[in-house]
Design an enzyme around this catalytic site. Sequence first.
Site, short mmCIF file in Angstrom:
data_model
loop_
_atom_site.label_atom_id
_atom_site.label_comp_id
_atom_site.label_asym_id
_atom_site.label_seq_id
_atom_site.Cartn_x
_atom_site.Cartn_y
_atom_site.Cartn_z
CG LEU A 11 71.04 32.30 67.03
CD1 LEU A 11 71.36 32.35 65.54
CD2 LEU A 11 72.25 32.71 67.85
CB ALA A 13 70.70 39.46 69.75
N GLY A 14 68.22 39.95 67.56
CA GLY A 14 67.80 40.86 66.49
C GLY A 14 66.42 41.45 66.75
NE ARG A 18 63.44 40.33 56.97
CZ ARG A 18 63.97 39.14 56.68
NH1 ARG A 18 63.57 38.48 55.62
NH2 ARG A 18 64.88 38.61 57.47
CG ASN A 173 70.05 27.31 57.16
OD1 ASN A 173 69.86 26.37 57.95
ND2 ASN A 173 70.68 28.42 57.48
CG ASN A 380 14.14 35.68 90.09
OD1 ASN A 380 14.42 34.87 89.21
ND2 ASN A 380 13.51 36.82 89.84
CG ASN A 389 29.16 49.46 91.39
OD1 ASN A 389 28.54 50.20 90.62
ND2 ASN A 389 30.27 48.87 91.06
C1 UD1 Z 1 68.76 33.04 58.85
C2 UD1 Z 1 69.84 32.27 58.10
C3 UD1 Z 1 69.25 31.69 56.81
C4 UD1 Z 1 68.06 30.81 57.16
C5 UD1 Z 1 67.05 31.54 58.03
C6 UD1 Z 1 66.03 30.55 58.56
C7 UD1 Z 1 71.97 33.41 58.57
C8 UD1 Z 1 72.99 34.34 58.06
N1 UD1 Z 1 70.94 33.17 57.76
O1 UD1 Z 1 68.37 34.11 58.03
O2 UD1 Z 1 70.22 30.93 56.11
O3 UD1 Z 1 67.46 30.36 55.96
O4 UD1 Z 1 67.67 32.15 59.17
O5 UD1 Z 1 65.03 31.16 59.33
O6 UD1 Z 1 72.12 32.87 59.65
N2 UD1 Z 1 70.15 37.25 65.37
C9 UD1 Z 1 70.94 37.62 66.43
N3 UD1 Z 1 71.98 38.46 66.22
C10 UD1 Z 1 72.29 38.94 64.99
C11 UD1 Z 1 71.47 38.58 63.89
C12 UD1 Z 1 70.41 37.72 64.11
O7 UD1 Z 1 70.71 37.18 67.56
O8 UD1 Z 1 73.26 39.70 64.90
C13 UD1 Z 1 69.00 36.34 65.60
C14 UD1 Z 1 67.67 36.95 65.23
O9 UD1 Z 1 67.13 37.64 66.33
C15 UD1 Z 1 66.85 35.74 64.84
C16 UD1 Z 1 67.88 34.76 64.31
O10 UD1 Z 1 69.14 35.22 64.78
O11 UD1 Z 1 66.21 35.17 65.96
C17 UD1 Z 1 67.90 34.74 62.78
O12 UD1 Z 1 68.19 36.03 62.30
P1 UD1 Z 1 67.46 36.65 61.03
O13 UD1 Z 1 67.99 38.01 60.82
O14 UD1 Z 1 66.01 36.48 61.14
O15 UD1 Z 1 68.06 35.70 59.90
P2 UD1 Z 1 67.41 35.32 58.50
O16 UD1 Z 1 67.62 36.43 57.56
O17 UD1 Z 1 66.05 34.84 58.72
CA CA Z 2 64.63 34.77 60.39
#
Ligand code: UD1
Ligand code: CA
Length: 463
Positions: A11, A13-14, A18, A173, A380, A389
Amino acid sequence: MSDSDVQLVILAAGIGKRMKSSTIKILHRASGRALIDYVLELAGAVSERKPIMIVGHQRETVEQHCGQRADYAVQAEQLGTGHAVLQAESLVRRSGATRVVILSGDVPLTRPDTLRRLVDEHVAALNEVTLLSMQLDDPDMYGRIVRGATGEVVKIVEANDANDAQKTIREVNAGIYVFEMESLFQNLRNLSAGNAQGEFYLTDIIGKIRQDGKRVGAILADPVEALGVNSRADLAMVERELNRRTLEQLMEQGVTFRNPDTVSIDTTVWIGPDTVVYPSVCLEGSTRIGRDCVIDPGAHLLDVTVGDRVHIKTGVVAENAIIEDEAQVGPYAHLRPGTKLGRSSKVGNFVETKKAVFGPGAKASHLSYIGDAEVGADVNIGAGTITCNYDGVNKHKTVVEDGVFIGSDSQLVAPIRIGRGAYVGAGTTVTKDVPPDSLALSRVPQRNVEGWAEKRRAKLKKK
Ligand code: UD1
Ligand code: CA
């Protein structure tokens, strides 16, 4: 674990709000590489199949960075982790895999053994889903693992949706899972976004699978391995851990660190045995250091190749340079890109080099600028020598052939060639090529006026 059964999905895409950055989170760097590079490496260690990466934000940049290391599925709108995984469905089905391992692009410290253990447990326990969890003193924003009366995993509740009692749960998790493929996609299609963030949570299907009477498993990971990067503080923690791992490995290979807590070494750096690294040294990129070297305090090397028995002294800054066996550099020397120092050569105090090749045994010990130059063996170069240069428009080359002696405070106005074995007298401005074995001298002959100083003092007193 059988490769053919498992397809990895990452994953990514986000944007990572933060982080407060214009760069997508997974491309932030720690210890010399982007976060996603560590996750791709992990994927490669457990499966020969190409991982599928879910991309969205800054998609072109991410795909360019990761290249052929992944196949890509696009999540046009970031509607949550569950929605993200669903975008990979057709690619996963094409792979023929019966199980899906899900990794988060922002969880870079998981070790391959841990992931293998997760898959093995999943297979052995005949689970529908098996997830990685960890115990945290401060569970913060992680999803809470809710367990039932007999200790079985009942569901995951996201921090934003947790009630007060659930908020106190310390088992969380890690965002890393193994799913049976059919059940994963079936459940994802039935997800709803009725929660605090209005997102399709991947984590919601854990509870659903459990309700259907299927087996949900979890294994505990070391919290460090499951650390997710959501903020700059997390990024710093990841870098500290990667640095710790790198130093631990280098010490195992026979490298001495005088004060490891102050040293910063990228995971991509290699150092040979019996080399001693002093405090506050920073080694980056593709830097390679041989054996029996000494790296004094405050040296900073980026993409530098160092041979054996080399002494890098205090405050040396070097980038994209090659330093051969037994050379000595510094203190306070600056080796800019294209510098190559031959065997047993020496570049000393306050010397700057750029695109300069020093032959074996050549020396520039003090206060020089040597740029666009070829310096032969055993040359030397006296204190304060400067290669001129740059003419304001173009750069020109200086060639100093083997065995030349250049007196202090000379200027070599390029393009220029100083022939083998020649001498340049101190203070000379060399503007014409010097034939081999000759002396070049451009100084005004010295004149001594005897008694001059005494007369002057007498004159000043009278006034
Ligand atoms: C997520 C988990 C949480 C876990 C934590 C661990 C969910 C709902 N929550 O939360 O239970 O404790 O990870 O690190 O899954 N992403 C996408 N598309 C989206 C949203 C997110 O690709 O629409 C990707 C983000 O880029 C990231 C990953 O998914 O790489 C996790 O997303 P993030 O928003 O960081 O989730 P957390 O709030 O950390
Ligand atoms: Ca995360």
